[in-house]
Design a protein around this motif. Sequence first.
Motif, PDB file in Angstrom:
ATOM      1  N   LEU A 162     -15.048   5.354  -3.334  1.00 42.08           N
ATOM      2  CA  LEU A 162     -13.691   5.783  -2.997  1.00 42.08           C
ATOM      3  C   LEU A 162     -13.265   6.724  -4.128  1.00 42.08           C
ATOM      4  O   LEU A 162     -13.317   6.344  -5.299  1.00 42.08           O
TER       5      LEU A 162
ATOM      6  N   LEU B 242      -9.617   1.587   5.763  1.00 43.51           N
ATOM      7  CA  LEU B 242     -11.071   1.725   5.589  1.00 43.51           C
ATOM      8  C   LEU B 242     -11.801   1.182   6.825  1.00 43.51           C
ATOM      9  O   LEU B 242     -12.768   1.790   7.305  1.00 43.51           O
TER      10      LEU B 242
ATOM     11  N   HIS C 221     -12.160   3.487   9.667  1.00 44.41           N
ATOM     12  CA  HIS C 221     -13.122   4.602   9.492  1.00 44.41           C
ATOM     13  C   HIS C 221     -14.391   4.066   8.851  1.00 44.41           C
ATOM     14  O   HIS C 221     -14.712   4.415   7.709  1.00 44.41           O
TER      15      HIS C 221
ATOM     16  N   TYR D  41     -15.052   8.149   0.588  1.00 40.51           N
ATOM     17  CA  TYR D  41     -13.661   8.136   1.046  1.00 40.51           C
ATOM     18  C   TYR D  41     -12.845   8.836  -0.040  1.00 40.51           C
ATOM     19  O   TYR D  41     -12.928   8.473  -1.212  1.00 40.51           O
TER      20      TYR D  41
END
Length: 433
Positions: free
Chosen positions: A28, A164, A167, A173
């Motif tokens: 992330l 999250l 997706h 991300y």
Amino acid sequence: MKFGGTSVGSAQRMKNMVALVAAEGNVLVVLSAMSGTTNSLISISQSIHDAEPGNARKQIDDLEIKYKDTAAELLSDTELRDKALTYIDEVFSSLRGYVDRPFSIKEEKEVVAFGEKLSTNLVSLYMRQIGLDAILLDATEFMRIDRNGEPDQNFIKEKTMETLAAHPGHQIYLTQGFICRNMDGEIDNLQRGGSDYTASLLGAATDAEEIQIWTDIDGMHNNDPRFVEGTTPVSELHFEEAAELAYFGAKILHPTCVLPAKHANIPVRLLNTMEPEAPGTTIYNAEPTHTIKAVAAKDNITAIKIKSSHMLLAYGFLRKVFEIFEKYHTPIDMITTSEVGVSVTIDNERCLDSIVRELSELGDVTVDHDMVIVCVVGDLQWENKGFEATVVNALKDVPVRMISYGGSNYNISLLIRKEDKIKALKLLSENIF
Ligand code: ADP
Ligand code: ASP
Ligand code: MG
């Protein structure tokens, strides 16, 4: 992985940081605005607020050119470059929409949010250009602050996991640091330097393996490199040590960003995008080292002394003093007491007049402005001998207004005058390190 302003400060820097992300995978990524952008957006807001539309428009034009140039350099794929230019057009036409309109703090927050939106948009298009499996998430959907301006950690965790899950399966991300919404649903932010805080909140929310803060220096140095030469990186810090340093002025970290990582027990690494192999600093539940680790300084401190013979042998006096600060929502940083008086420091003079008026009913009040807290941080458990002496001795030629030790195992704080700050920082480095 969080990348600060310098690390996304040009097309080339963006390419470098994307290479670091690609090497990691399953990550992330939190981005700041390009360096200088948040300052420009604040200055544009100031011009609009001061009814100087010409000045505001000129700054908006200059910033737009910078973004168009960056997009042109970053994106060779014409379709992606056109997407970026269309987005930049949209952002700058909304910005121009703010000029000549009533402008309050709400509009200013909307304006400063554009920096992180622009940087993440450009980087996500570049990631697509080089074939990375990256998805851009809108931080204002899962980052929220409560009525006190504090992050709403339950909401953040729930919404982040939900987003999250909606997706699944991407390698990268990407999202904006700093920006969020408040309880009224308006765009807001986590204060200057807040992207670090976003990263640590999201690291805690997702139970990350590690939180990496990528910046322009090879970790937390043992003194402020902006004022002292020859500082060196500290390889390991305990969460508490890092929290004290950040709170007391080490600009490399947002003041409260260590806390979510500490509570979730997730290691934080401070790393240098310009020197990715350097070990940097790791912040975790490190073992005590019996050493002093670093020194930091916090500016714009006001000291308030309340002297009263009523304090002698009395109980309840300190409660009355503290209640006044509580009433005016003004946090206290340092405290020292004697039998007949107490000194405290604050870093926010917003309600100073009212506070002083009410304190005067309890005793004689003196106020010293423009002070600095110098904070010495390390393994300072009281059983360890000699550290207080070293610190006080280092500052023997500097007038010291307050000394505080024993509140935690990790710090000694000293209050000095602003004009003595650099001298004091240098003396501490010379004597301790
Ligand atoms: P970013 O834009 O990546 O968030 P910042 O400018 O907020 O970066 O923080 C990095 C800067 O913090 C360094 O360039 C340095 O000048 C400053 N700094 C202040 N104190 C320290 C310290 N003790 N160790 C390292 N950097 C520090
Ligand atoms: N862009 C914001 C600022 O300059 C947040 C950050 O960089 O951390 O304060
Ligand atoms: Mg920063």
